[in-house]
Design a protein around this motif. Structure first.
Motif, PDB file in Angstrom:
ATOM      1  N   ALA A   1       1.004  -0.870   0.155  1.00 13.33           N
ATOM      2  CA  ALA A   1       0.091  -0.212  -0.402  1.00 13.33           C
ATOM      3  C   ALA A   1       0.819   1.032   0.385  1.00 13.33           C
ATOM      4  O   ALA A   1       0.470   1.774  -1.102  1.00 13.33           O
ATOM      5  CB  ALA A   1      -0.818   0.190   1.582  1.00 13.33           C
ATOM      6  N   ALA A   2       2.140   1.615   0.647  1.00  9.82           N
ATOM      7  CA  ALA A   2       2.447   2.355   0.665  1.00  9.82           C
ATOM      8  C   ALA A   2       3.408   2.482   0.060  1.00  9.82           C
ATOM      9  O   ALA A   2       4.027   3.764  -0.669  1.00  9.82           O
ATOM     10  CB  ALA A   2       4.072   2.106   1.700  1.00  9.82           C
ATOM     11  N   ARG A   3       3.936   1.545  -1.059  1.00 14.04           N
ATOM     12  CA  ARG A   3       4.172   2.035  -2.906  1.00 14.04           C
ATOM     13  C   ARG A   3       3.321   2.251  -3.278  1.00 14.04           C
ATOM     14  O   ARG A   3       4.262   3.434  -4.627  1.00 14.04           O
ATOM     15  CB  ARG A   3       4.907   0.520  -2.839  1.00 14.04           C
ATOM     16  CG  ARG A   3       6.279   0.440  -4.537  1.00 14.04           C
ATOM     17  CD  ARG A   3       6.043  -0.955  -5.044  1.00 14.04           C
ATOM     18  NE  ARG A   3       7.346  -0.869  -3.653  1.00 14.04           N
ATOM     19  CZ  ARG A   3       8.714  -0.729  -3.789  1.00 14.04           C
ATOM     20  NH1 ARG A   3       8.946  -0.501  -5.317  1.00 14.04           N
ATOM     21  NH2 ARG A   3       9.720  -1.440  -4.072  1.00 14.04           N
ATOM     22  N   ALA A   4       2.048   1.982  -3.298  1.00 17.00           N
ATOM     23  CA  ALA A   4       1.176   2.191  -4.687  1.00 17.00           C
ATOM     24  C   ALA A   4       0.776   3.644  -3.792  1.00 17.00           C
ATOM     25  O   ALA A   4       0.604   4.394  -5.271  1.00 17.00           O
ATOM     26  CB  ALA A   4       0.030   1.202  -3.996  1.00 17.00           C
ATOM     27  N   ARG A   5       1.056   4.074  -3.194  1.00 16.24           N
ATOM     28  CA  ARG A   5       0.685   6.037  -2.455  1.00 16.24           C
ATOM     29  C   ARG A   5       1.460   6.476  -2.634  1.00 16.24           C
ATOM     30  O   ARG A   5       1.708   7.421  -2.260  1.00 16.24           O
ATOM     31  CB  ARG A   5      -0.251   5.440  -1.413  1.00 16.24           C
ATOM     32  CG  ARG A   5      -1.272   4.865  -1.208  1.00 16.24           C
ATOM     33  CD  ARG A   5      -2.455   4.718  -0.276  1.00 16.24           C
ATOM     34  NE  ARG A   5      -3.673   3.587  -0.018  1.00 16.24           N
ATOM     35  CZ  ARG A   5      -4.086   3.761   1.022  1.00 16.24           C
ATOM     36  NH1 ARG A   5      -4.148   4.109   1.774  1.00 16.24           N
ATOM     37  NH2 ARG A   5      -5.238   3.060   1.218  1.00 16.24           N
ATOM     38  N   GLY A   6       2.846   5.496  -2.599  1.00 15.55           N
ATOM     39  CA  GLY A   6       4.501   7.023  -2.341  1.00 15.55           C
ATOM     40  C   GLY A   6       5.112   7.664  -1.517  1.00 15.55           C
ATOM     41  O   GLY A   6       5.135   8.007  -0.949  1.00 15.55           O
ATOM     42  N   VAL A   7       4.262   6.721  -0.318  1.00 12.85           N
ATOM     43  CA  VAL A   7       4.856   6.758   0.734  1.00 12.85           C
ATOM     44  C   VAL A   7       6.288   6.245   1.076  1.00 12.85           C
ATOM     45  O   VAL A   7       5.795   4.726   1.243  1.00 12.85           O
ATOM     46  CB  VAL A   7       3.684   6.414   2.183  1.00 12.85           C
ATOM     47  CG1 VAL A   7       4.003   6.918   3.585  1.00 12.85           C
ATOM     48  CG2 VAL A   7       2.285   7.448   1.601  1.00 12.85           C
ATOM     49  N   LEU A   8       7.488   6.606   1.575  1.00 13.51           N
ATOM     50  CA  LEU A   8       7.993   5.855   2.324  1.00 13.51           C
ATOM     51  C   LEU A   8       8.465   5.668   3.572  1.00 13.51           C
ATOM     52  O   LEU A   8       7.561   6.705   4.702  1.00 13.51           O
ATOM     53  CB  LEU A   8       9.205   7.034   2.604  1.00 13.51           C
ATOM     54  CG  LEU A   8      10.244   6.500   0.597  1.00 13.51           C
ATOM     55  CD1 LEU A   8      11.711   7.721   0.431  1.00 13.51           C
ATOM     56  CD2 LEU A   8      10.754   5.168   0.814  1.00 13.51           C
ATOM     57  N   VAL A   9       7.794   4.424   4.167  1.00 19.88           N
ATOM     58  CA  VAL A   9       8.129   4.346   5.371  1.00 19.88           C
ATOM     59  C   VAL A   9       9.540   3.758   5.759  1.00 19.88           C
ATOM     60  O   VAL A   9      10.387   2.618   5.504  1.00 19.88           O
ATOM     61  CB  VAL A   9       7.782   2.804   5.252  1.00 19.88           C
ATOM     62  CG1 VAL A   9       7.376   2.316   6.945  1.00 19.88           C
ATOM     63  CG2 VAL A   9       6.147   3.113   5.555  1.00 19.88           C
ATOM     64  N   LEU A  10      10.544   4.075   6.131  1.00 25.23           N
ATOM     65  CA  LEU A  10      11.564   4.264   6.838  1.00 25.23           C
ATOM     66  C   LEU A  10      12.256   3.891   8.536  1.00 25.23           C
ATOM     67  O   LEU A  10      11.896   4.715   8.668  1.00 25.23           O
ATOM     68  CB  LEU A  10      12.615   4.703   6.438  1.00 25.23           C
ATOM     69  CG  LEU A  10      12.805   5.730   5.016  1.00 25.23           C
ATOM     70  CD1 LEU A  10      13.670   6.772   4.948  1.00 25.23           C
ATOM     71  CD2 LEU A  10      13.045   4.659   4.242  1.00 25.23           C
ATOM     72  N   PRO A  11      11.497   2.317   9.251  1.00 17.48           N
ATOM     73  CA  PRO A  11      12.152   2.250  10.126  1.00 17.48           C
ATOM     74  C   PRO A  11      13.925   2.202   9.940  1.00 17.48           C
ATOM     75  O   PRO A  11      14.467   2.033   9.573  1.00 17.48           O
ATOM     76  CB  PRO A  11      11.881   0.782  10.485  1.00 17.48           C
ATOM     77  CG  PRO A  11      11.846   0.400   8.607  1.00 17.48           C
ATOM     78  CD  PRO A  11      11.505   1.031   7.508  1.00 17.48           C
ATOM     79  N   CYS A  12      14.275   1.982  11.423  1.00 17.62           N
ATOM     80  CA  CYS A  12      15.721   1.886  12.123  1.00 17.62           C
ATOM     81  C   CYS A  12      16.513   2.855  11.341  1.00 17.62           C
ATOM     82  O   CYS A  12      17.323   2.915  10.923  1.00 17.62           O
ATOM     83  CB  CYS A  12      15.944   0.248  11.685  1.00 17.62           C
ATOM     84  SG  CYS A  12      15.141  -1.529  11.758  1.00 17.62           S
ATOM     85  N   CYS A  13      16.008   4.497  12.013  1.00 20.74           N
ATOM     86  CA  CYS A  13      16.541   5.620  11.572  1.00 20.74           C
ATOM     87  C   CYS A  13      17.232   6.050  12.561  1.00 20.74           C
ATOM     88  O   CYS A  13      17.882   7.303  12.763  1.00 20.74           O
ATOM     89  CB  CYS A  13      16.194   6.620  10.709  1.00 20.74           C
ATOM     90  SG  CYS A  13      14.550   6.045   9.113  1.00 20.74           S
TER      91      CYS A  13
END
Length: 380
Positions: free
Chosen positions: A129-141
């Motif tokens: 869903a994130a890829r389809a909506r162009g949302v970046l989810v970055l854990p472990c930062c």
């Protein structure tokens, strides 16, 4: 660098959990280092605490009241900002609703987790869903896992990429723990996750001795069971440019052989304590969430990760990533610079959506930002 303005959103970066120990450090870092035009908000459950923090930051910041148990408030928070940086853990308990709100409302997300089960969960639930909506989810930062993830990328730059690459990272350092970090670690150790599902197309790691003497470094090496190898290997899959084969192994480096049994005994004691309810609760009361090491302790803290990389049968290359207090001052810097990278340089990212990693999404852009901020990336 002037941030592009999104007039449909009130804030560029919202720090959720800003009144906690590490959240406050991140807020202070961003207040001092973000461009004046960038719009920052602090978010959490208690408006009075947020107002006190905002008054200390030396610049105008917004205040957003939200709670992980209030889906509507999380949705409003995510809809009002371009990036949500959450410090609210343990993430396996409190993180997923925040990811869901960000994906649904179109806000990029980043956190400081070091919990493998949590990362697996958000990949399963939200990657597509994130890829389809162009949302970046970055854990472990944070310290998990930027030094390793970007350090591996940095090391590959010094190696030919037309041959199999084998890289091992050796961690050294000194630092204190906050109550929140201890609570997360005890929670993970008390209820170890089920075996991880194999992920398709993942590189197969080479076998190395579990405990060995690393001649190039003059150190004894012990396997370090953190999330870092999982993140480095995911970066290799997502980037696709770490050679035709890639392996990564992660160790703690000790100067003396006699330290090895002490380290093993200490790890065993912590695991045992986590599984005994009264002991676990006592440790948590002694180090409650919101507490952390004093500034003078952090000033004496440091870390260094040394990477030994080899392409085929070539001679090894030695690279290093190093800095100051790993868990707090440098974590605030790493998380803050990742958020700034998302706001200021998003159109230059390799990955544009999905659950990704800092090496796959930000890559060399974030390395350059961290170098400018004082972290050291070197090749011997």
């Amino acid at each position: 660098m002037t941030p592009p303005v999104d007039t449909t959103r009130s804030w560029d970066i919202t720090i959720f959990g800003a009144t906690g120990f590490v959240g406050r450090l991140i807020a202070v870092y961003l207040a001092a280092h973000a461009p004046p035009q960038l719009r920052i908000a602090v978010a959490g459950r208690a408006r009075d605490k947020l107002e006190r923090l905002a008054a200390e930051l030396g610049r105008e910041v917004g205040i957003v009241v939200a709670d992980v148990d209030d889906a509507a408030a999380l949705a409003r928070m995510a809809a009002s900002t371009r990036v949500v940086l959450t410090t609210v853990g343990p993430y396996v308990q409190f993180g997923e609703p925040v990811v869901r709100a960000c994906v649904e409302q179109g806000a990029d997300y980043l956190d400081l987790t070091g919990e493998p089960a949590y990362v697996d969960r958000i990949i399963d639930l939200h990657h597509e869903a994130a890829r389809a909506r162009g949302v970046l989810v970055l854990p472990c930062c944070g310290f998990d896992s930027i030094p390793t993830d970007l350090g591996v990328l940095w090391t590959t730059r010094a190696l030919p990429r037309d041959r199999p690459l084998a890289i091992a990272g050796y961690m050294e350092g000194r630092g204190g723990f906050s109550g929140g970090t201890l609570a997360s670690a005890l929670g993970v150790l008390a209820s170890p996750p089920p075996p991880r599902k194999p992920r398709a197309s993942g590189p197969v790691g080479r076998k190395r001795p579990a405990i060995h003497f690393q001649r190039e470094l003059g150190r004894w090496a012990l396997p370090l069971p953190t999330i870092d190898p999982q993140i480095a290997r995911r970066s290799a899959r997502l980037r696709g440019d770490y050679g035709p084969e890639f392996s990564y192994a992660h160790y703690v480096a000790l100067p003396w052989l006699w330290q090895v049994p002490l380290a093993l005994a200490g790890a065993g004691a912590l695991i045992g304590a986590a599984k005994i309810g009264p002991v676990r609760r006592l440790l948590t009361r002694m180090n409650p969430p919101g507490s952390g090491p004093a500034p003078e302790v952090r000033a004496r803290s440091w870390f260094k990760v040394t990477f030994v990389g080899q392409a085929g049968s070539d001679a090894p290359v030695i690279a290093e990533v190093s800095g100051g207090d790993p868990g707090y001052d440098e974590t605030a810097k790493m998380a803050g610079e990742t958020a700034l990278c998302l706001v200021l340089q998003r159109d230059m990212f390799k990955e544009t959506g999905g659950v990704s990693t800092t090496a796959a999404a930000c890559g060399e852009l974030l390395i350059a930002r961290l170098q400018a901020a004082g972290m050291r990336f070197t090749v011997r």
